[in-house]
Design a protein around this motif. Structure first.
Motif, mmCIF file in Angstrom:
data_model
loop_
_atom_site.group_PDB
_atom_site.id
_atom_site.type_symbol
_atom_site.label_atom_id
_atom_site.label_comp_id
_atom_site.label_asym_id
_atom_site.label_seq_id
_atom_site.Cartn_x
_atom_site.Cartn_y
_atom_site.Cartn_z
ATOM 1 N N ALA A 263 32.232 39.938 46.097
ATOM 2 C CA ALA A 263 33.341 39.753 47.036
ATOM 3 C C ALA A 263 33.997 38.393 46.857
ATOM 4 O O ALA A 263 35.232 38.277 46.909
ATOM 5 C CB ALA A 263 32.838 39.914 48.471
ATOM 6 N N ILE B 257 36.119 38.613 43.718
ATOM 7 C CA ILE B 257 37.313 39.436 43.963
ATOM 8 C C ILE B 257 38.329 38.653 44.787
ATOM 9 O O ILE B 257 39.538 38.671 44.499
ATOM 10 C CB ILE B 257 36.919 40.740 44.685
ATOM 11 N N ALA C 134 43.971 46.228 44.181
ATOM 12 C CA ALA C 134 42.700 46.946 44.221
ATOM 13 C C ALA C 134 41.678 46.282 43.324
ATOM 14 O O ALA C 134 42.027 45.668 42.312
ATOM 15 C CB ALA C 134 42.896 48.406 43.792
ATOM 16 N N ALA C 135 40.425 46.428 43.707
ATOM 17 C CA ALA C 135 39.296 46.067 42.858
ATOM 18 C C ALA C 135 38.538 47.352 42.567
ATOM 19 O O ALA C 135 38.031 48.009 43.485
ATOM 20 C CB ALA C 135 38.390 45.057 43.543
ATOM 21 N N ILE D 79 35.415 49.127 40.789
ATOM 22 C CA ILE D 79 34.072 48.728 40.356
ATOM 23 C C ILE D 79 33.366 49.910 39.723
ATOM 24 O O ILE D 79 33.217 50.975 40.334
ATOM 25 C CB ILE D 79 33.240 48.183 41.530
ATOM 26 N N PHE E 206 29.116 49.123 47.808
ATOM 27 C CA PHE E 206 30.520 49.025 48.205
ATOM 28 C C PHE E 206 30.692 48.574 49.654
ATOM 29 O O PHE E 206 31.604 47.782 49.954
ATOM 30 C CB PHE E 206 31.226 50.358 47.963
ATOM 31 N N VAL F 137 30.248 44.821 49.912
ATOM 32 C CA VAL F 137 31.351 44.141 49.217
ATOM 33 C C VAL F 137 32.570 44.095 50.132
ATOM 34 O O VAL F 137 33.206 43.043 50.313
ATOM 35 C CB VAL F 137 31.702 44.840 47.891
ATOM 36 N N ARG F 138 32.913 45.231 50.737
ATOM 37 C CA ARG F 138 34.075 45.270 51.630
ATOM 38 C C ARG F 138 33.869 44.354 52.835
ATOM 39 O O ARG F 138 34.801 43.667 53.279
ATOM 40 C CB ARG F 138 34.327 46.704 52.073
ATOM 41 N N LEU G 162 34.191 40.738 51.719
ATOM 42 C CA LEU G 162 35.558 40.442 51.292
ATOM 43 C C LEU G 162 36.422 40.019 52.478
ATOM 44 O O LEU G 162 37.322 39.186 52.339
ATOM 45 C CB LEU G 162 36.155 41.654 50.581
ATOM 46 N N VAL H 62 38.813 48.250 47.733
ATOM 47 C CA VAL H 62 37.631 48.229 46.872
ATOM 48 C C VAL H 62 37.213 49.673 46.641
ATOM 49 O O VAL H 62 36.812 50.370 47.577
ATOM 50 C CB VAL H 62 36.487 47.424 47.503
#
Length: 324
Positions: free
Chosen positions: A243, A246, A257-258, A260, A272, A275-276, A279, A293
């Motif tokens: 994160a 990104i 967008a990322a 993965i 995920f 990560v979100r 972020l 993401v």
């Protein structure tokens, strides 16, 4: 000897720290023939090159007519790479240091053009052409596996940069006092978020593999799904590093967008979701705050499809569908 021609068939080579694969890719992105071998990543440069040569020769033998028609060879390699000199020095393949990969590959390919890019750049080309970044004007595409690589889509096109390494997010420092990384830096995203480092950290913090003895990131993921707090913490730490990387990228180049992919991404929402969540903390500026993401669509074939796409785009092979 095979000269460049306006063809809808391109040979592709995907070189990583775990496996080396080759394929013939048509204008629709379909893999018509393929070959694969393990990468002897701890071997000498010559031993690694022998595996690469072997894979290419297997591909040529699998479809001689298709090999003869292929108008170019695209290579997506673990990096860094140097597209200008045709050399590579992958962090995870110590036997290759400024190794003349393009020249060595030409012993098999003959006169056909060879295009070299980093494996993350290849993945970005593939996902922009046929995958999760299709239609995006700006995206970061990431491979989270044995290492962490990445590539960028900018202004609606994959962007390799002068040497073929742009978007190499794995070696952005996100922990200024962190562990030394094999690349020579400290606290890199890869040192925290790659599969081997997820497993290394979990083991160091007291996690014990299950009855099957799987001490890899996949084993850590299985334990995390079962609620093991150490395993969950190791995945959360990896997600935090991703994160942060990104967010840094979004702040610099305004990505939408990322995307993965890679073996670690097979953990799904175990990766995920955090990560979100992280972020939201790191991407504080308004224009960086709404990055989507999303999982990659093309799986393990992305490197091959993308290497072919990058070669076709670079060389302007007319019958090959343009990425995007």
């Amino acid at each position: 000897m095979v000269a460049a021609q306006p063809t809808g068939l391109v040979a592709a080579l995907d070189i990583g720290g775990t496996k080396t694969a080759a394929a013939l890719v048509d204008a629709g992105g379909r893999l018509l023939a393929r070959a694969r071998r393990p990468t002897p990543a701890g071997g000498t440069g010559e031993e690694v090159m022998a595996a690469v040569t072997g894979v290419l020769r297997e591909l040529a033998a699998a479809d001689p007519a298709g090999w003869a028609r292929a108008g170019a060879l695209g290579i997506g390699s673990a990096g860094p790479v140097d597209a200008q000199t045709g050399t590579v020095r992958p962090v995870n393949i110590p036997g290759w240091r400024d190794y003349p990969l393009v020249a060595a590959v030409r012993e098999v390919t003959g006169a056909r053009p060879v295009v070299l890019v980093g494996d993350g750049v290849a993945m970005a080309a593939a996902e922009h052409w046929q995958g999760a970044a299709r239609g995006r004007s700006a995206a970061l595409c990431m491979v989270v596996s044995t290492g962490v690589g990445g590539g960028l889509v900018l202004d609606g096109r994959p962007y390799a940069g002068p040497t073929g390494n742009s978007g190499h997010i794995g070696h952005i420092a996100v922990d200024l006092d962190g562990d030394p990384c094999p690349c020579g830096g400290r606290g890199c995203v890869e040192r925290i978020a790659s599969g081997p480092n997820i497993a290394r950290r979990a083991l160091a913090d007291g996690w014990t593999p299950g009855p099957d003895g799987d001490d890899t990131a996949a084993g850590v993921a299985a334990a995390a799904r079962a609620g093991d707090p150490v395993a969950l913490a190791s995945f959360d730490r990896a997600a935090q590093a991703l994160a942060a990387g990104i967010a840094a990228t979004a702040t610099l180049v305004e990505i939408e967008a990322a995307v993965i992919g890679g073996g670690v991404a097979a953990a799904g929402e175990l990766l995920f979701a955090p990560v979100r969540r992280h972020l939201k903390t790191y991407a504080a500026l308004s224009y960086a705050a709404n990055v989507a993401v999303v999982p990659a669509h093309l799986g393990t074939d992305a490197g091959l499809i993308g290497a072919a796409a990058a070669a076709a785009q670079t060389l302007g092979l007319r019958r090959f569908t343009a990425p995007g």
